[in-house]
Enzyme design. Structure first.
Site, mmCIF file in Angstrom:
data_model
loop_
_atom_site.group_PDB
_atom_site.id
_atom_site.type_symbol
_atom_site.label_atom_id
_atom_site.label_comp_id
_atom_site.label_asym_id
_atom_site.label_seq_id
_atom_site.Cartn_x
_atom_site.Cartn_y
_atom_site.Cartn_z
ATOM 1 N N TYR A 75 0.840 -1.205 0.000
ATOM 2 C CA TYR A 75 0.000 0.000 0.000
ATOM 3 C C TYR A 75 0.868 1.247 0.000
ATOM 4 O O TYR A 75 0.587 2.216 -0.693
ATOM 5 C CB TYR A 75 -0.935 0.017 1.222
ATOM 6 C CG TYR A 75 -1.903 1.165 1.151
ATOM 7 C CD1 TYR A 75 -3.129 1.024 0.492
ATOM 8 C CD2 TYR A 75 -1.583 2.418 1.684
ATOM 9 C CE1 TYR A 75 -4.010 2.084 0.375
ATOM 10 C CE2 TYR A 75 -2.459 3.489 1.568
ATOM 11 C CZ TYR A 75 -3.669 3.318 0.909
ATOM 12 O OH TYR A 75 -4.529 4.377 0.787
ATOM 13 N N PHE A 127 -7.740 22.028 -24.335
ATOM 14 C CA PHE A 127 -8.065 20.621 -24.430
ATOM 15 C C PHE A 127 -9.309 20.411 -23.563
ATOM 16 O O PHE A 127 -9.483 21.089 -22.552
ATOM 17 C CB PHE A 127 -6.915 19.692 -24.008
ATOM 18 C CG PHE A 127 -7.301 18.257 -24.214
ATOM 19 C CD1 PHE A 127 -7.412 17.736 -25.494
ATOM 20 C CD2 PHE A 127 -7.648 17.449 -23.142
ATOM 21 C CE1 PHE A 127 -7.856 16.436 -25.703
ATOM 22 C CE2 PHE A 127 -8.091 16.150 -23.351
ATOM 23 C CZ PHE A 127 -8.195 15.636 -24.632
ATOM 24 N N THR A 128 -10.154 19.469 -23.950
ATOM 25 C CA THR A 128 -11.476 19.305 -23.325
ATOM 26 C C THR A 128 -11.414 19.192 -21.796
ATOM 27 O O THR A 128 -12.000 20.006 -21.082
ATOM 28 C CB THR A 128 -12.159 18.056 -23.913
ATOM 29 O OG1 THR A 128 -11.268 16.948 -23.789
ATOM 30 C CG2 THR A 128 -12.488 18.263 -25.398
ATOM 31 N N ASP A 218 1.486 20.618 -20.307
ATOM 32 C CA ASP A 218 0.730 19.396 -20.597
ATOM 33 C C ASP A 218 1.626 18.559 -21.504
ATOM 34 O O ASP A 218 1.692 18.777 -22.716
ATOM 35 C CB ASP A 218 -0.599 19.729 -21.267
ATOM 36 C CG ASP A 218 -1.397 18.464 -21.578
ATOM 37 O OD1 ASP A 218 -0.804 17.365 -21.564
ATOM 38 O OD2 ASP A 218 -2.602 18.573 -21.854
ATOM 39 N N LYS A 261 -0.519 7.984 -23.358
ATOM 40 C CA LYS A 261 -0.089 8.311 -24.725
ATOM 41 C C LYS A 261 1.398 7.984 -24.885
ATOM 42 O O LYS A 261 1.769 6.834 -25.018
ATOM 43 C CB LYS A 261 -0.365 9.793 -25.024
ATOM 44 C CG LYS A 261 -1.829 10.111 -25.306
ATOM 45 C CD LYS A 261 -2.654 10.203 -24.071
ATOM 46 C CE LYS A 261 -3.973 10.897 -24.274
ATOM 47 N NZ LYS A 261 -4.790 10.905 -23.068
ATOM 48 N N ARG A 385 -13.673 15.897 -33.422
ATOM 49 C CA ARG A 385 -13.020 16.964 -32.664
ATOM 50 C C ARG A 385 -13.471 18.269 -33.301
ATOM 51 O O ARG A 385 -12.807 18.848 -34.145
ATOM 52 C CB ARG A 385 -11.493 16.846 -32.719
ATOM 53 C CG ARG A 385 -10.932 15.649 -31.984
ATOM 54 C CD ARG A 385 -10.693 15.835 -30.489
ATOM 55 N NE ARG A 385 -11.810 15.595 -29.613
ATOM 56 C CZ ARG A 385 -11.674 15.180 -28.352
ATOM 57 N NH1 ARG A 385 -10.498 14.908 -27.846
ATOM 58 N NH2 ARG A 385 -12.723 15.041 -27.577
ATOM 59 N N PHE A 452 -19.270 15.255 -25.650
ATOM 60 C CA PHE A 452 -18.899 14.371 -26.759
ATOM 61 C C PHE A 452 -18.802 12.909 -26.354
ATOM 62 O O PHE A 452 -19.003 12.020 -27.162
ATOM 63 C CB PHE A 452 -17.564 14.828 -27.377
ATOM 64 C CG PHE A 452 -16.455 14.939 -26.373
ATOM 65 C CD1 PHE A 452 -16.310 16.083 -25.611
ATOM 66 C CD2 PHE A 452 -15.563 13.899 -26.181
ATOM 67 C CE1 PHE A 452 -15.288 16.185 -24.666
ATOM 68 C CE2 PHE A 452 -14.543 13.992 -25.247
ATOM 69 C CZ PHE A 452 -14.418 15.142 -24.483
HETATM 70 N N1 F0G Z 1 -4.153 16.479 -22.247
HETATM 71 C C1 F0G Z 1 -4.145 16.074 -23.523
HETATM 72 C C2 F0G Z 1 -3.418 16.863 -24.543
HETATM 73 C C3 F0G Z 1 -4.826 14.904 -23.884
HETATM 74 O O1 F0G Z 1 -4.795 14.510 -25.149
HETATM 75 C C4 F0G Z 1 -5.522 14.174 -22.895
HETATM 76 C C5 F0G Z 1 -6.302 12.985 -23.247
HETATM 77 C C6 F0G Z 1 -5.505 14.646 -21.573
HETATM 78 C C7 F0G Z 1 -4.799 15.790 -21.296
HETATM 79 C C8 F0G Z 1 -6.251 13.938 -20.477
HETATM 80 O O2 F0G Z 1 -5.622 12.765 -20.134
HETATM 81 O O3 F0G Z 1 -7.295 10.999 -20.736
HETATM 82 O O4 F0G Z 1 -5.351 10.511 -19.259
HETATM 83 O O5 F0G Z 1 -7.202 11.880 -18.423
HETATM 84 N N2 F0G Z 1 -6.608 12.729 -24.421
HETATM 85 C C9 F0G Z 1 -7.319 11.573 -24.909
HETATM 86 C C10 F0G Z 1 -7.521 11.700 -26.390
HETATM 87 C C11 F0G Z 1 -8.559 11.238 -24.172
HETATM 88 O O6 F0G Z 1 -8.195 10.835 -26.958
HETATM 89 O O7 F0G Z 1 -6.995 12.628 -26.998
HETATM 90 P P1 F0G Z 1 -6.421 11.473 -19.618
#
Ligand code: F0G
Length: 461
Positions: A75, A127-128, A218, A261, A385, A452
């Site tokens: 843990y 970014f979303t 990021d 990624k 997108r 989305f």
């Molecule tokens: N920042 C970027 C540039 C991303 O592409 C993503 C995730 C995140 C942050 C968030 O990270 O998913 O680990 O919580 N991108 C995915 C995509 C979902 O399909 O582009 P996460």
């Protein structure tokens, strides 16, 4: 004489395979209807070639799998945490590591720690999840990327660059006290996987620091960005990948990472910071939302695979092949006159749905429609997108109608072959030939946050 590499061919061979299913058009039309014309709601089993995302979909190496067997599942104080911490320090230079289950958890923490109500957060395109966490913390995102990034047709080697004039204007208008940080993404996702140059980042960092503003990185696709610096920025052709990656990180103060990624793992991420005060706050917060500060939502084995993946991610042969495959597909599609974001970026090929389906108004969601049409044609799954991803402006309630209305064909790392890429290109061409008969979509269900992911649609009459 040293041997010369002739192509982007992969520096690995396949050791294990996973069968995938081919289906009929009739089957896929039924599946689409059941999924509300949202590719996120399809069952993976019903997908032939899955280009929804490059997130968590990579194939791990034999070494990473071997690392999974070395999980120390204590843990507290797992050996794998210390290995990960040491790797992050060594490769990226950030002094403190707070592990998380994935990127958005790190975004949540840093937004809550640094943003005060009424603050603004400039960044090189939204970014979303990143923007939503900034808003939930009381901040407002302001886009300071260069104009070229919003135009899919303009050729520019570093469309991820910040417009320093725009950044300065934000500081002048709101005052540095209301700008806790600037958020800098490497290989900017929403405009096509476009890189920022080291020259630009240096200037951004200097301007920010002169005003006491932090630089939050990021770093989700930092190695991919570094490759394009090596290939496109003057003076870096002979600089090793690892050095370029390190130079990027050294210009920033905090990093959020989605290891799903670049790091070639199926789950994982972290927050990394240099300031011990911010690190303490984050360590205190991670125990509320993720788990103890020495695992943060990951199993020991996940942290081990991640530490190994970090080292693999900065190997030039690997990243050259990864981006080479994306460019192979991009050229194949573009050579047919099909509109895509130019120049081709790093993690996918982005179809320009506005030019693909010019007869559809943006509120009929051309990119969502095109992604559905490609799935119906071939079982290839892609992602919208555009207007759906951008959501509604919280002040006006209207769709944001972003300049970029794109379908992302996202390539998982080390997963598909060149022949798979050929099938994808053939399917896009098929849909292109029948594009005039395609009608748009309307919502039947619209979730409040990150719509989305779970929205449902039906074709308009
Ligand atoms: N920042 C970027 C540039 C991303 O592409 C993503 C995730 C995140 C942050 C968030 O990270 O998913 O680990 O919580 N991108 C995915 C995509 C979902 O399909 O582009 P996460």
């Amino acid at each position: 004489m040293p041997t010369r590499r002739r192509s982007w061919a992969e520096p690995w061979k396949v050791k294990m395979v996973e069968p995938i299913k081919m289906t009929t058009r009739e089957f896929r039309e039924q599946a689409l209807e059941e999924a509300g014309y949202n590719t996120f709601l399809l069952r993976s089993e019903d997908v032939y070639i899955d280009l929804l995302t490059d997130s968590g979909t990579s194939a791990m190496s034999d070494r990473q799998w071997a690392g999974m067997m070395l999980g120390d599942e204590a843990y507290a104080g797992s050996r794998n945490f210390y290995h990960l911490e040491e790797t992050v320090r060594d490769v990226y230079g950030y002094r403190h590591l707070i592990p998380t289950h994935q990127g958005r958890a790190a975004e949540h923490m840093i937004s809550q720690i640094l943003i005060k109500d009424g603050d603004v957060v400039p960044g090189n395109m939204y970014f979303t999840t990143t923007r939503l966490h900034q808003e939930l913390a009381g901040g407002r995102f302001l886009d300071v990327i260069i104009d070229e990034a919003h135009d899919p047709e303009v050729m520019h080697p570093f469309k991820g660059n910040v417009d320093l004039g725009k950044f300065q204007a934000v500081i002048d208008e709101y005052g540095a006290d209301h700008v806790p940080y600037i958020c800098i993404a490497t290989s900017v996702n929403m405009c096509g996987g476009q890189p920022i140059s080291l020259g630009n980042l240096r200037e951004v960092s200097e301007l920010a620091h002169r005003h006491g503003i932090l630089v939050v990185h990021d770093m989700t696709r930092v190695a991919e960005n570094a490759l394009l610096i090596k290939e496109r920025e003057e003076g870096y052709a002979d600089v090793p990948m690892a050095d370029i990656v390190r130079q990027i990180c050294d210009l920033t103060d905090v990093a959020t990472m989605s290891s799903k990624k670049d790091h070639l793992v199926n789950i994982g991420g972290f927050l990394a910071v240099n300031d011990p005060g911010i690190a303490d706050k984050a360590r205190n917060m991670v125990v509320i939302y993720e788990g103890l500060h020495t695992y943060g939502g990951m199993a020991g084995r996940d942290m081990e695979a991640l530490a190994i993946g970090i080292r693999e991610s900065i190997q030039h042969d690997h990243i050259h092949a990864r981006v080479g495959q994306v460019h192979y597909l991009g050229h194949k599609v573009a050579d047919q006159g099909i509109p895509i974001v130019q120049p081709i970026g790093t993690h996918g090929v982005f179809l320009d749905a506005k030019r693909f389906l010019p007869h559809l108004d943006q509120d009929l969601f051309p990119a969502q429609t095109l992604a559905a049409a490609i799935y119906a044609d071939s079982g290839v799954r892609s992602m919208e997108r555009g207007n759906v991803s951008a959501g509604r402006n919280p002040e006006t309630g209207q769709n944001r109608r972003p300049h970029l209305e794109l379908v992302r064909l996202t390539i998982p790392r080390r997963v598909y072959t060149q022949a798979h890429m050929d099938v994808v290109a053939e399917s896009v061409m098929e849909v292109w030939d029948g594009r005039e008969a395609i009608t748009g979509l309307e919502f039947t269900y619209e979730p409040k946050y990150l719509r989305f992911f779970q929205a449902r649609f039906k074709p308009v009459e």
